[in-house]
Design a protein around this motif. Structure first.
Motif, PDB file in Angstrom:
ATOM      1  N   TYR A 127     -29.035 -20.995 -12.254  1.00  0.00           N
ATOM      2  CA  TYR A 127     -29.400 -20.314 -12.928  1.00  0.00           C
ATOM      3  C   TYR A 127     -29.240 -21.447 -14.314  1.00  0.00           C
ATOM      4  O   TYR A 127     -28.488 -21.459 -15.045  1.00  0.00           O
ATOM      5  CB  TYR A 127     -28.503 -19.117 -13.456  1.00  0.00           C
ATOM      6  CG  TYR A 127     -28.461 -18.223 -12.215  1.00  0.00           C
ATOM      7  CD1 TYR A 127     -29.942 -17.159 -12.106  1.00  0.00           C
ATOM      8  CD2 TYR A 127     -27.405 -17.860 -11.072  1.00  0.00           C
ATOM      9  CE1 TYR A 127     -30.053 -16.713 -10.814  1.00  0.00           C
ATOM     10  CE2 TYR A 127     -27.978 -17.138  -9.760  1.00  0.00           C
ATOM     11  CZ  TYR A 127     -28.848 -16.735  -9.721  1.00  0.00           C
ATOM     12  OH  TYR A 127     -29.024 -15.787  -8.387  1.00  0.00           O
ATOM     13  N   HIS A 143     -13.854 -17.073  -3.878  1.00  0.00           N
ATOM     14  CA  HIS A 143     -13.358 -16.768  -4.900  1.00  0.00           C
ATOM     15  C   HIS A 143     -14.202 -15.433  -5.988  1.00  0.00           C
ATOM     16  O   HIS A 143     -15.642 -15.734  -5.122  1.00  0.00           O
ATOM     17  CB  HIS A 143     -12.264 -16.894  -6.567  1.00  0.00           C
ATOM     18  CG  HIS A 143     -10.691 -17.152  -5.830  1.00  0.00           C
ATOM     19  ND1 HIS A 143     -10.753 -19.287  -5.825  1.00  0.00           N
ATOM     20  CD2 HIS A 143     -10.375 -17.250  -5.161  1.00  0.00           C
ATOM     21  CE1 HIS A 143      -9.946 -19.116  -5.554  1.00  0.00           C
ATOM     22  NE2 HIS A 143      -8.706 -18.175  -4.974  1.00  0.00           N
ATOM     23  N   ASN A 144     -14.821 -14.556  -6.401  1.00  0.00           N
ATOM     24  CA  ASN A 144     -15.664 -14.078  -6.879  1.00  0.00           C
ATOM     25  C   ASN A 144     -16.505 -15.059  -8.451  1.00  0.00           C
ATOM     26  O   ASN A 144     -15.416 -16.226  -9.056  1.00  0.00           O
ATOM     27  CB  ASN A 144     -15.227 -13.179  -8.458  1.00  0.00           C
ATOM     28  CG  ASN A 144     -15.237 -11.602  -7.777  1.00  0.00           C
ATOM     29  OD1 ASN A 144     -15.291 -11.787  -6.991  1.00  0.00           O
ATOM     30  ND2 ASN A 144     -14.511 -11.143  -8.521  1.00  0.00           N
ATOM     31  N   GLY A 145     -17.211 -15.318  -8.096  1.00  0.00           N
ATOM     32  CA  GLY A 145     -18.188 -16.582  -8.764  1.00  0.00           C
ATOM     33  C   GLY A 145     -18.855 -17.450  -7.701  1.00  0.00           C
ATOM     34  O   GLY A 145     -19.210 -18.517  -8.100  1.00  0.00           O
ATOM     35  N   ALA A 146     -18.139 -17.916  -7.012  1.00  0.00           N
ATOM     36  CA  ALA A 146     -18.374 -18.624  -5.813  1.00  0.00           C
ATOM     37  C   ALA A 146     -19.412 -19.033  -4.891  1.00  0.00           C
ATOM     38  O   ALA A 146     -20.316 -19.799  -4.325  1.00  0.00           O
ATOM     39  CB  ALA A 146     -17.315 -18.858  -4.303  1.00  0.00           C
ATOM     40  N   GLY A 147     -20.116 -17.746  -5.675  1.00  0.00           N
ATOM     41  CA  GLY A 147     -21.569 -17.797  -5.203  1.00  0.00           C
ATOM     42  C   GLY A 147     -22.254 -17.302  -3.965  1.00  0.00           C
ATOM     43  O   GLY A 147     -23.712 -17.004  -3.585  1.00  0.00           O
ATOM     44  N   LYS A 148     -21.063 -16.271  -2.997  1.00  0.00           N
ATOM     45  CA  LYS A 148     -21.679 -14.923  -2.395  1.00  0.00           C
ATOM     46  C   LYS A 148     -22.426 -14.626  -1.784  1.00  0.00           C
ATOM     47  O   LYS A 148     -23.165 -14.691  -0.923  1.00  0.00           O
ATOM     48  CB  LYS A 148     -20.499 -14.818  -2.063  1.00  0.00           C
ATOM     49  CG  LYS A 148     -18.710 -15.617  -1.647  1.00  0.00           C
ATOM     50  CD  LYS A 148     -18.017 -14.951  -1.180  1.00  0.00           C
ATOM     51  CE  LYS A 148     -16.735 -13.900  -2.022  1.00  0.00           C
ATOM     52  NZ  LYS A 148     -16.882 -14.432  -3.959  1.00  0.00           N
ATOM     53  N   SER A 149     -22.717 -13.779  -3.749  1.00  0.00           N
ATOM     54  CA  SER A 149     -23.338 -12.584  -3.322  1.00  0.00           C
ATOM     55  C   SER A 149     -25.053 -13.561  -3.890  1.00  0.00           C
ATOM     56  O   SER A 149     -26.310 -12.699  -2.957  1.00  0.00           O
ATOM     57  CB  SER A 149     -23.354 -12.689  -4.753  1.00  0.00           C
ATOM     58  OG  SER A 149     -22.572 -10.969  -4.046  1.00  0.00           O
ATOM     59  N   THR A 150     -25.089 -15.164  -4.332  1.00  0.00           N
ATOM     60  CA  THR A 150     -26.346 -15.111  -4.494  1.00  0.00           C
ATOM     61  C   THR A 150     -26.651 -15.813  -2.892  1.00  0.00           C
ATOM     62  O   THR A 150     -27.650 -15.704  -2.578  1.00  0.00           O
ATOM     63  CB  THR A 150     -26.133 -16.622  -5.826  1.00  0.00           C
ATOM     64  OG1 THR A 150     -25.550 -15.670  -6.892  1.00  0.00           O
ATOM     65  CG2 THR A 150     -27.188 -16.786  -5.621  1.00  0.00           C
ATOM     66  N   ALA A 208     -25.416 -22.014  -9.074  1.00  0.00           N
ATOM     67  CA  ALA A 208     -24.882 -20.907  -8.217  1.00  0.00           C
ATOM     68  C   ALA A 208     -24.354 -21.937  -6.577  1.00  0.00           C
ATOM     69  O   ALA A 208     -23.543 -21.117  -6.512  1.00  0.00           O
ATOM     70  CB  ALA A 208     -25.261 -19.736  -8.717  1.00  0.00           C
TER      71      ALA A 208
HETATM   72  P1  ADP Z   1     -19.543 -14.716  -5.899  1.00  0.00           P
HETATM   73  O1  ADP Z   1     -20.451 -13.763  -5.054  1.00  0.00           O
HETATM   74  O2  ADP Z   1     -18.982 -15.132  -5.158  1.00  0.00           O
HETATM   75  O3  ADP Z   1     -18.600 -13.403  -6.730  1.00  0.00           O
HETATM   76  P2  ADP Z   1     -22.494 -14.427  -7.178  1.00  0.00           P
HETATM   77  O4  ADP Z   1     -23.334 -14.998  -6.350  1.00  0.00           O
HETATM   78  O5  ADP Z   1     -22.372 -13.547  -8.286  1.00  0.00           O
HETATM   79  O6  ADP Z   1     -20.428 -15.385  -7.001  1.00  0.00           O
HETATM   80  O7  ADP Z   1     -21.983 -15.666  -8.950  1.00  0.00           O
HETATM   81  C1  ADP Z   1     -22.071 -16.751  -8.408  1.00  0.00           C
HETATM   82  C2  ADP Z   1     -22.014 -17.795  -9.716  1.00  0.00           C
HETATM   83  O8  ADP Z   1     -22.948 -17.486 -10.653  1.00  0.00           O
HETATM   84  C3  ADP Z   1     -21.868 -16.496 -11.001  1.00  0.00           C
HETATM   85  O9  ADP Z   1     -20.966 -17.638 -12.025  1.00  0.00           O
HETATM   86  C4  ADP Z   1     -22.187 -15.943 -11.759  1.00  0.00           C
HETATM   87  O10 ADP Z   1     -22.134 -15.521 -13.278  1.00  0.00           O
HETATM   88  C5  ADP Z   1     -23.574 -16.622 -11.528  1.00  0.00           C
HETATM   89  N1  ADP Z   1     -24.966 -15.648 -11.415  1.00  0.00           N
HETATM   90  C6  ADP Z   1     -24.979 -14.725 -10.943  1.00  0.00           C
HETATM   91  N2  ADP Z   1     -26.600 -14.132 -10.893  1.00  0.00           N
HETATM   92  C7  ADP Z   1     -26.437 -14.648 -11.629  1.00  0.00           C
HETATM   93  C8  ADP Z   1     -28.023 -14.624 -12.045  1.00  0.00           C
HETATM   94  N3  ADP Z   1     -28.299 -13.820 -12.249  1.00  0.00           N
HETATM   95  N4  ADP Z   1     -28.502 -15.358 -13.420  1.00  0.00           N
HETATM   96  C9  ADP Z   1     -27.211 -15.603 -14.291  1.00  0.00           C
HETATM   97  N5  ADP Z   1     -26.193 -16.947 -14.575  1.00  0.00           N
HETATM   98  C10 ADP Z   1     -25.537 -15.719 -12.139  1.00  0.00           C
END
Ligand code: ADP
Ligand code: ADP
Length: 221
Positions: free
Chosen positions: A13, A37-44, A18
């Motif tokens: 991003y 942890h939160n922010g590790a990139g799991k959701s992405t 990410a």
């Molecule tokens: P997790 O699921 O492990 O908590 P995420 O994949 O949600 O991690 O996020 C990984 C990092 O990417 C975080 O720092 C988050 O803020 C950033 N991020 C996720 N989606 C976006 C986006 N659409 N735009 C900018 N940054 C993003």
């Protein structure tokens, strides 16, 4: 015989990376966890596997297919429970699921069957707005499994549940897996993983820092 192959996936991003060079495979029949942890990139990473976010580089192969090759085939094979669900509060669980089933070309019988499976049959004519977090998640799970996916993907499914909810969810994951469903779920909690996952990948700041069975990871650290 892998249901999923993730090959050198990247997603940034802006300047922020990410997901950075992640690769792994999930053989059919496995329970696989992304731990971090939160922010590790799991959701992405999960959103890329679902085709909701497109990777900057790398390749995803689901049951031998890429999204470019066959989007619809992949959609039929995958079920997804998002971290946060957005239901219409004014609809009942029954109405919600019916609506979703129609889109998928499924009938009323299947709706009833899954609502029973997740323990919502009694409450199915109540408005979703009156549901607890645990009940909303059960409805989310009903939606995720209604088309009998081969690969079930759950984003942080234990977050916000009380202990009995976590216990129930783990039992369901185990049951679905025993009946042949491959499961990929993410968590920031090692306890969720220990008795459940066949293999774990540990993510840290977008990178996969370790992967293996819990036993292998314990020996390593
Ligand atoms: P997790 O699921 O492990 O908590 P995420 O994949 O949600 O991690 O996020 C990984 C990092 O990417 C975080 O720092 C988050 O803020 C950033 N991020 C996720 N989606 C976006 C986006 N659409 N735009 C900018 N940054 C993003
Ligand atoms: P998660 O709970 O998985 O960490 P977030 O709460 O970080 O997810 O993000 C919620 C939504 O906002 C996601 O769709 C994510 O892609 C997006 N997002 C996350 N971080 C950012 C960010 N820094 N800038 C823009 N969008 C973001």
């Amino acid at each position: 015989n892998n249901i999923l192959e993730v090959r050198s996936i990247n997603k940034s991003y802006g300047n922020f990376s990410a997901v950075n060079g992640i690769s792994f495979q999930i053989p059919r029949g496995e329970i696989f966890t992304l731990l971090g942890h939160n922010g590790a990139g799991k959701s992405t990473l999960i959103k890329m596997i679902l085709g909701l976010v497109s990777p900057d580089a790398g390749e995803l192969v689901i049951d031998g297919c890429t999204y470019e090759q066959n989007l619809l085939k992949i959609k039929r094979k995958v079920g997804y429970l998002p971290e946060r669900m957005n239901f219409y509060d004014n609809l009942t669980a029954w109405e919600t699921l019916q609506f979703y089933a129609q889109i998928k070309g499924l009938g009323k019988e299947r709706c009833e069957e899954v609502l029973e499976e997740v323990g919502l049959k009694e409450a199915m004519h109540k408005r979703v707005g009156t549901y607890s977090k645990g009940m909303q998640q059960r409805l989310g799970l009903a939606q995720a499994i209604i088309h009998r996916p081969q690969l079930l993907i759950l984003d942080e499914p234990t977050t916000g549940l009380d202990p009995s909810g976590v216990w129930w969810l783990k039992k369901m994951i185990r049951d679905w897996n025993r009946s042949g469903t491959t499961v990929l779920f993410s968590s920031h909690n090692l306890d969720d993983v220990e008795e459940l996952a066949h293999r774990v990948a540990i993510l840290c700041r977008g990178q996969m820092v370790a992967a293996g069975t819990i036993r292998q990871l314990q020996d390593q650290y």
